[in-house]
Design a protein around this motif. Structure first.
Motif, PDB file in Angstrom:
ATOM      1  N   ARG A 100     -38.576  10.449 -27.235  1.00  0.00           N
ATOM      2  CA  ARG A 100     -38.906  10.498 -25.809  1.00  0.00           C
ATOM      3  C   ARG A 100     -39.090   9.097 -25.250  1.00  0.00           C
ATOM      4  NH1 ARG A 100     -41.502  15.022 -23.360  1.00  0.00           N
ATOM      5  NH2 ARG A 100     -43.137  13.708 -22.556  1.00  0.00           N
ATOM      6  N   HIS A 101     -39.683   8.238 -26.080  1.00  0.00           N
ATOM      7  CA  HIS A 101     -39.918   6.861 -25.663  1.00  0.00           C
ATOM      8  C   HIS A 101     -38.589   6.160 -25.370  1.00  0.00           C
ATOM      9  CE1 HIS A 101     -42.046   3.005 -25.575  1.00  0.00           C
ATOM     10  NE2 HIS A 101     -41.038   2.521 -26.245  1.00  0.00           N
ATOM     11  N   VAL A 103     -35.861   7.481 -24.417  1.00  0.00           N
ATOM     12  CA  VAL A 103     -35.218   8.033 -23.224  1.00  0.00           C
ATOM     13  C   VAL A 103     -35.983   7.648 -21.958  1.00  0.00           C
ATOM     14  CG1 VAL A 103     -34.595  10.174 -22.061  1.00  0.00           C
ATOM     15  CG2 VAL A 103     -34.295   9.967 -24.539  1.00  0.00           C
ATOM     16  N   LYS A 104     -37.324   7.781 -22.022  1.00  0.00           N
ATOM     17  CA  LYS A 104     -38.110   7.653 -20.791  1.00  0.00           C
ATOM     18  C   LYS A 104     -38.501   6.230 -20.456  1.00  0.00           C
ATOM     19  CE  LYS A 104     -39.667  12.275 -20.446  1.00  0.00           C
ATOM     20  NZ  LYS A 104     -40.477  13.104 -19.607  1.00  0.00           N
ATOM     21  N   CYS A 105     -38.631   5.392 -21.442  1.00  0.00           N
ATOM     22  CA  CYS A 105     -39.101   4.037 -21.150  1.00  0.00           C
ATOM     23  C   CYS A 105     -38.156   2.988 -21.732  1.00  0.00           C
ATOM     24  CB  CYS A 105     -40.501   3.811 -21.700  1.00  0.00           C
ATOM     25  SG  CYS A 105     -41.661   5.086 -21.250  1.00  0.00           S
ATOM     26  N   ALA A 123     -45.701   7.899 -20.661  1.00  0.00           N
ATOM     27  CA  ALA A 123     -44.825   9.005 -20.280  1.00  0.00           C
ATOM     28  C   ALA A 123     -44.196   9.671 -21.494  1.00  0.00           C
ATOM     29  CB  ALA A 123     -43.739   8.508 -19.339  1.00  0.00           C
ATOM     30  N   ALA A 124     -44.188   8.969 -22.621  1.00  0.00           N
ATOM     31  CA  ALA A 124     -43.531   9.522 -23.806  1.00  0.00           C
ATOM     32  C   ALA A 124     -44.500  10.272 -24.701  1.00  0.00           C
ATOM     33  CB  ALA A 124     -42.874   8.397 -24.599  1.00  0.00           C
TER      34      ALA A 124
ATOM     35  N   THR B  14     -47.285   9.337  -7.718  1.00  0.00           N
ATOM     36  CA  THR B  14     -47.107   8.901  -9.112  1.00  0.00           C
ATOM     37  C   THR B  14     -48.097   7.806  -9.454  1.00  0.00           C
ATOM     38  OG1 THR B  14     -45.303   7.560  -8.292  1.00  0.00           O
ATOM     39  CG2 THR B  14     -44.701   9.535  -9.503  1.00  0.00           C
TER      40      THR B  14
END
Lengths: 295, 235
Positions: A100-101, A103-105, A123-124, B14
């Motif tokens: 996830r890390h 992809v998201k960050c 976010a991850a 956000t």
């Protein structure tokens, strides 16, 4: 819970007990009973799917698939359960977060491993640290199911593999003679008949699985053994309305009865299943059933 | 224009989410009066009250998480929660793996509890919870040590004769003496005060909690809490 429970120190006997057994803390114990049952209800079919996939892969004609199936059973069966539970779950969780890390960050520059720390962007995080506690608990539960399914799936794979090989060769030959493709032979002849040979092994696994549920606490899930220990421990009057000595023996006695009753019910169900699956089989049990019908 | 407003609103939302940090507080829940599970099934005790107050002062939303003592540091490090607030003494050994805030209770001696006051500690069996300063202390002394995963089990071991004495924080043992168990005169000065544990990479959060603890020390509210729960000596 009940209106008369406001001052338990004045109560005695059954009234006291009725208040004691309905505290919020005891609700934790009752919920955990359902947690365990739910875990079994979800894990058993999942493990069977893993096992079936493993066994099918292990007897595949495609070499890499065969290697995959065989190494899955060999590796997972060889690693001690506790080591697997401690290592694998943390690794799995970190693996998910790492993905996830990525992809998201993508802009993140700090290293993910900082000394002992495993740091991914907020976010991850899985689940997000802002998520309510029940989501964290459900996530832990899903991880637990997955881990149990992988471990028990490996054993089930070997059992099913044996079951598949035990189906009389004549049955498969007949199928081929009728012009069935290997796929048809597998699904229509082999799979329906293998269960009776796999059942003794599978029933063993089921019993072991029932008894392995206390491993849940290693995964941070409060199972019945945790609550029995917590509730049974000595309670000082300073911190509770229901002070008592070391009552763990009574709680563990309850666990004993619970597990014994549960395995007994399982035995009865498995017994019936054996009879049902023996019907029409070329086994001694199947032969007996045929004779009973004729008589 | 509409798009712009929407965009700003989304940004504000956000940003707001990023500010509303939830800090997950990990504790054991089996160490009265520090932290325990009350009749309602919630975490209660000195550290519950302290932690809630610290979060209020630091402007954080806090969520309580129970975790087994044995795996409390590994789970912090891998990010399952953000702090350890579980009566954990600050030691050099732990400091290598995680970071600590300043102590919120002063270093206090550990005490022994046994069935009789004239027990022979050197020649007997002494029990302590695994992975504690007390266990390390006994091991260092070279005495016979029996470890258990929970504090409850260490006391039970003394009661049923498996061990001759238990070594633990005095405030915890105060809650178990009586009914045949006595506290020995002898105390051991070990440990460097109790603090909150945080990941080494979490310097910012540590700063916030440090400041909150300092403000509670300054206005005397920390001493009040210590007195209320009788966990240690005061500052």
């Amino acid at each position: 819970m009940f209106s008369y429970c406001t001052d338990p120190s004045q109560l005695e006997g059954l009234t006291w007990l009725s208040c004691y057994l309905t505290t919020g803390k005891h609700a934790g114990l009752y919920v955990s009973v359902f947690t365990v049952l739910l875990l079994l209800a979800v894990t058993a079919p999942t493990a069977l799917v893993f096992g079936f996939a493993g066994a099918s892969a292990a007897r595949s004609r495609i070499a890499p698939l065969r290697w995959l199936g065989k190494s899955y059973t060999a590796i997972v069966r060889g690693v001690p359960d506790i080591a697997f539970f401690l290592f694998f779950v943390i690794a799995l969780d970190q693996g998910f977060e790492w993905l996830r890390h990525q992809v998201k960050c993508p802009d993140w520059t700090d290293p993910i491993r900082q000394g002992n720390d495993f740091v991914v962007c907020d976010a991850a995080k899985l689940p997000l640290s802002t998520a309510p506690q029940w989501i964290h608990e459900s996530y832990a539960f899903v991880l637990a199911v997955l881990t149990f399914a992988i471990v028990f799936g490996a054993f089930a794979a070997n059992v099913l593999y044996g079951g598949m090989r035990a189906v009389p060769r004549a049955q498969l030959e007949t199928a081929e003679a009728y012009g069935m493709t290997p796929r048809q032979t597998f699904w229509r002849i082999l799979v329906p008949q293998m269960w009776i040979y796999a059942l003794p092994g599978l029933s063993n696994l089921w019993m072991v699985l029932i008894k392995a549920t206390p491993l849940l606490f290693l995964l941070g899930i409060e199972d019945i053994v945790y609550w029995a220990r917590e509730l049974g421990g000595t309670k000082n009057a300073k911190f509770t309305d229901y002070p008592h000595g070391d009552w763990r023996i009574w709680y563990f006695l309850f666990l004993l009865v619970f597990y014994l009753a549960f395995t007994r019910v399982s035995e009865i169900v498995l017994e019936r299943l054996t009879v049902r699956l023996s019907r029409g089989q070329a086994t001694a049990a199947g032969e007996k059933l045929r004779k009973e019908v004729q008589a | 224009m509409k798009k712009l407003i929407l965009g700003t609103a989304a940004l504000a939302l956000t940003a707001g989410m990023a500010f509303a940090d939830t800090v997950r507080m990990g504790t054991e829940g089996a160490y009265a009066p520090w932290n325990f599970v009350n009749d309602a099934g919630e975490i209660d005790g000195f550290e519950r009250e302290l932690g809630d107050e610290l979060c209020k002062r630091a402007g954080l939303t806090c969520e309580w998480v129970k975790n087994d003592w044995d795996s409390i540091i590994p789970n912090l490090v891998s990010g399952n929660y953000d702090t350890i607030i579980a009566g954990m003494s600050i030691t050099d050994e732990r400091d290598e793996v995680i970071d600590f805030t300043q102590p919120y209770t002063p270093p206090d001696p550990s005490a022994y509890v046994a069935l009789s006051a004239d027990v022979d500690l050197e020649g007997g069996v002494v029990t302590a919870q695994a992975n504690t300063i007390q266990a390390a202390f006994i091991a260092e002394k070279g005495w016979t040590l029996v470890e258990f995963a929970t504090p409850e089990e260490t006391v039970a071991a003394v009661r049923n004769g498996e061990a001759d004495a238990v070594l633990a924080d005095k405030s915890f043992l105060d809650t178990v003496v009586g009914d045949g168990l006595v506290m020995l005169e002898r105390m051991e000065a070990i440990g460097g005060g109790v603090g909150m544990g945080l990941r080494e990479s979490d310097g910012e959060l540590r700063g916030k909690f440090d400041a909150a603890i300092q403000s509670m020390k300054d206005d005397g509210s920390l001493n009040e809490l210590i007195a209320k729960w009788e966990v240690s000596s005061q500052w």
